[in-house]
Each structure stands twice: as C-alpha cells, then as structure tokens.
Enzyme design. Structure first.
Site, short mmCIF file in Angstrom:
data_model
loop_
_atom_site.label_atom_id
_atom_site.label_comp_id
_atom_site.label_asym_id
_atom_site.label_seq_id
_atom_site.Cartn_x
_atom_site.Cartn_y
_atom_site.Cartn_z
N ARG A 82 -13.16 11.66 -5.16
CA ARG A 82 -11.88 11.36 -5.83
C ARG A 82 -10.74 12.17 -5.19
O ARG A 82 -9.63 11.66 -5.03
CB ARG A 82 -11.98 11.70 -7.31
CG ARG A 82 -13.11 10.97 -8.04
CD ARG A 82 -12.59 9.72 -8.70
NE ARG A 82 -13.60 9.11 -9.56
CZ ARG A 82 -13.66 9.27 -10.87
NH1 ARG A 82 -12.79 10.05 -11.48
NH2 ARG A 82 -14.56 8.65 -11.58
N ASP A 112 -2.61 7.88 -23.12
CA ASP A 112 -3.69 8.36 -22.23
C ASP A 112 -3.11 9.53 -21.45
O ASP A 112 -1.89 9.71 -21.37
CB ASP A 112 -4.13 7.24 -21.28
CG ASP A 112 -5.51 7.49 -20.68
OD1 ASP A 112 -6.48 6.90 -21.16
OD2 ASP A 112 -5.62 8.30 -19.73
C1 LIG Z 1 -13.54 5.44 -20.06
S1 LIG Z 1 -11.85 5.38 -20.50
C2 LIG Z 1 -11.94 4.58 -22.08
C3 LIG Z 1 -10.85 3.54 -22.27
C4 LIG Z 1 -10.91 2.76 -23.58
N1 LIG Z 1 -10.77 3.60 -24.73
C5 LIG Z 1 -12.19 1.96 -23.66
O1 LIG Z 1 -13.10 2.30 -24.43
O2 LIG Z 1 -12.31 0.97 -22.95
C6 LIG Z 1 -11.53 7.10 -20.96
C7 LIG Z 1 -10.06 7.45 -20.91
O3 LIG Z 1 -9.88 8.73 -21.48
C8 LIG Z 1 -8.78 9.33 -20.82
N2 LIG Z 1 -8.78 10.78 -21.05
C9 LIG Z 1 -9.64 11.72 -20.58
N3 LIG Z 1 -9.28 12.95 -21.01
C10 LIG Z 1 -8.18 12.78 -21.78
C11 LIG Z 1 -7.35 13.67 -22.51
N4 LIG Z 1 -7.60 14.99 -22.52
N5 LIG Z 1 -6.31 13.17 -23.21
C12 LIG Z 1 -6.07 11.83 -23.20
N6 LIG Z 1 -6.80 10.94 -22.51
C13 LIG Z 1 -7.85 11.40 -21.81
C14 LIG Z 1 -9.00 8.95 -19.36
O4 LIG Z 1 -7.83 9.06 -18.59
C15 LIG Z 1 -9.51 7.51 -19.49
O5 LIG Z 1 -8.48 6.58 -19.32
#
Ligand SMILES: C[S@@+](CC[C@H](N)C(=O)[O-])C[C@H]1O[C@@H](n2cnc3c(N)ncnc32)[C@H](O)[C@@H]1O
Length: 295
Positions: free
Chosen positions: A52, A165
């Site tokens: 990444r 996000d």
């Molecule tokens: C796997 S995706 C899930 C997306 C959606 N909720 C779903 O279930 O399809 C996880 C998301 O969590 C976000 N994320 C990770 N750490 C975070 C944080 N500390 N605060 C806000 N978002 C975060 C990532 O950027 C990512 O877009």
C-alpha cells in the site's frame, strides 16, 4: 534494446533490501496507524502495508520505502503525510445492499417500530441515519435508494442521511457516486434501472447514481477515534459495519460507547455479521443478527 520477438519473459528488476520495511520501521508505522485510527497492524500485515505504501512513493517523489520512513519517521514529514498514510492503509471494501437482511430489517421492522415512538420520526421530525464507516458510499446510498422507493410507493419518510469515514479517497469516490459497473450487480431490480445510469459509451465500464440518490446523503470526514463526534446525538439508526474487526477489544468498547451516546433510546445499531460485541456492557439489547437496539 528489447527484442519484441523474444518469447522469454522480461526479468523483474531486482528489489534492493531498502524496498521493504525493516521490522523497526514497520513497528513504528504500525504504532502511529493504531494510535491514530485504531486499526491494528500486527507483523503479519507487513507485506500488505509495504504494498500500500509503495503507491505513496510516486506521489511523494521518493525512491523507496526506506526513504519514505526517513521522511515520515525521522524527517518531520509525518504531519503532512498522515492523511496519505491513513488513506493508504484503510481497507475500503464495500458493496451495495451488502448483508441485505439488515436492509430488510431496517425497512420491515426498525422503521415501523421507530414510528411508534413519540415524535414519529419521518413524520413529526426527520428520521436520522448515520453510516459511520461509509467507505465509498454504497451503504448510505443503499439506504437512500430504499427511502426513495418508499416515497415512490406513496409513503414518504422525511429523512437525513449522514455518512462519514476517515479515508479521504473513499469519501471523494462517494461524493462522485461513480462506481465500477461490476458493483451494480449487487443492486437488485427495480433499484438498478431506477437509480443507476450506465454510460452510452460501451468502453466505459462505470455506473453513476442518479442525482436524487447522490443528493440524499451528506458526506464528511470523521475519525471514530476522536474524543467527540460532531454529529447529532439523536440518531435513529447507526450503521457501523465491518470496521470493528480492525480494532482491539478495548478500542471497540470505547468507540461503541461513544456511538451509543449518539443513538436515541429505541434507535437501531447495525454492526457487521462477522463482528460481535458480547460482554461489553453496552446500553444495547440484541434484536437480530448483528442488530442492536439502544436501551
Ligand atoms: C471495510 S470498510 C466497511 C464499509 C461499510 N461500512 C460496509 O460494511 O460495506 C471499513 C471502513 O472503515 C473505515 N475506517 C477505518 N478506521 C476508521 C476510523 N478510525 N474512523 C472512521 N472510519 C474508519 C475505513 O476507511 C473503511 O472505509
């Protein structure tokens, strides 16, 4: 000169040892990532992180990961790179109508139950929905499509959908509402034909959401590790799915307690199906698979 008729594959340029992260540099980066985002970075993730971060090298004009680490870890470059680093290490996998039984529950059970609360949400006040790790937007846009369908059926629900996000790249995609066409396969009829637009150009393998869907969702950057969240404290529904898996138990509990502070009594919290919140002593009772109601 390359002989184009020579069938032998081109040898890959040899990687210098500096191309990887030393264990010490990895540990230092992992500590920054975890303290900033809550995302655990065990040593097993080193290859993933290396891959990444290599994408950041070109943007920053750096030759290799060692130079990246010296810039970020020792050269005072962390502040300027933090957003890029976080964008690089977050996993943004999502889909429309993902874990579809949650959306069935939302429309078939949660909304009718909420409508029995005082100050009927959707009629006396807007129904408030928050997608708190929305990635590129498929989750809040799925809700928007469902509520638009409800309106078409003559039962409009006044609503506000907020989606947040930590990842700025995911949010930029979300705001555009343009997706690879293969993401459309998850959108059932009649939603696909009503709310997705395909390009007339057969070479263009993308779909775009219609303006009514795009305009239904307000996006913003929010790190759930922040001490307080600048969103309403009377949400009716919070989606927090497929993010807990990245956090350790202590962080999960801390974040969930803060989220509960933004959910009104009787409000509904969805987490991912592979996630659990047992033994956390939260003001929630389970109502279904990965579905919880605020006490
Ligand atoms: C796997 S995706 C899930 C997306 C959606 N909720 C779903 O279930 O399809 C996880 C998301 O969590 C976000 N994320 C990770 N750490 C975070 C944080 N500390 N605060 C806000 N978002 C975060 C990532 O950027 C990512 O877009």
């Amino acid at each position: 000169m390359i002989d184009v008729d020579d069938p032998r594959p081109l040898a890959k340029p040899a990687r210098s040892p500096q191309d990887g992260l030393s264990p010490r540099d990895f540990d230092r980066l992992a500590a920054i990532i975890e303290s900033q985002t809550g995302i655990r970075m065990p040593p097993a993730k080193r290859t993933m992180v290396e891959g990444r971060l290599r994408r950041r090298l070109r943007t920053l004009g750096l030759p290799d990961l060692n130079a990246y680490c010296r810039h970020v870890l020792d050269g005072g470059g962390l502040d300027g790179e933090l957003v890029g680093l976080i964008d690089a290490v977050t996993t943004n996998k999502t889909d429309f109508f993902r874990e579809i039984d949650h959306f069935r529950y939302l429309m078939g059970t949660a909304l009718p139950a909420l409508s029995r609360l005082p100050h009927h949400p959707g009629r006396d006040r807007p129904l408030k929905i928050w997608s708190a790790a929305c990635s590129t937007g498929a989750e809040p846009y799925t809700v928007a499509m469902l509520l638009l369908e409800q309106e078409r059926a003559g039962m409009p629900i006044r609503h506000e959908i907020v989606a947040t996000d930590i990842c700025t790249e995911a949010l930029a995609t979300a705001r555009m509402g343009i997706y690879p066409a293969d993401m459309a396969r998850m959108v059932p009829e009649p939603f696909a034909s009503r709310y997705l637009m395909r390009s007339r150009d057969p070479e263009d393998a993308t779909v775009r959401l219609v303006p009514a869907v795009r305009q239904s969702v307000r996006f913003g950057r929010l790190n759930v590790m922040d001490p307080a969240y600048p969103v309403a404290t009377d949400m009716d529904v919070i989606f927090f799915r497929n993010i807990l898996i990245y956090f350790d138990k202590t962080t999960q509990k801390t974040v969930l307690e803060k989220l509960c502070g933004h959910l009104r009594p009787g409000g509904c919290l969805f987490i991912g199906h592979s996630e659990t919140i047992t033994n956390m002593d939260l003001p929630l009772k389970q109502a279904g698979s990965a579905i919880f109601i605020r006490n």
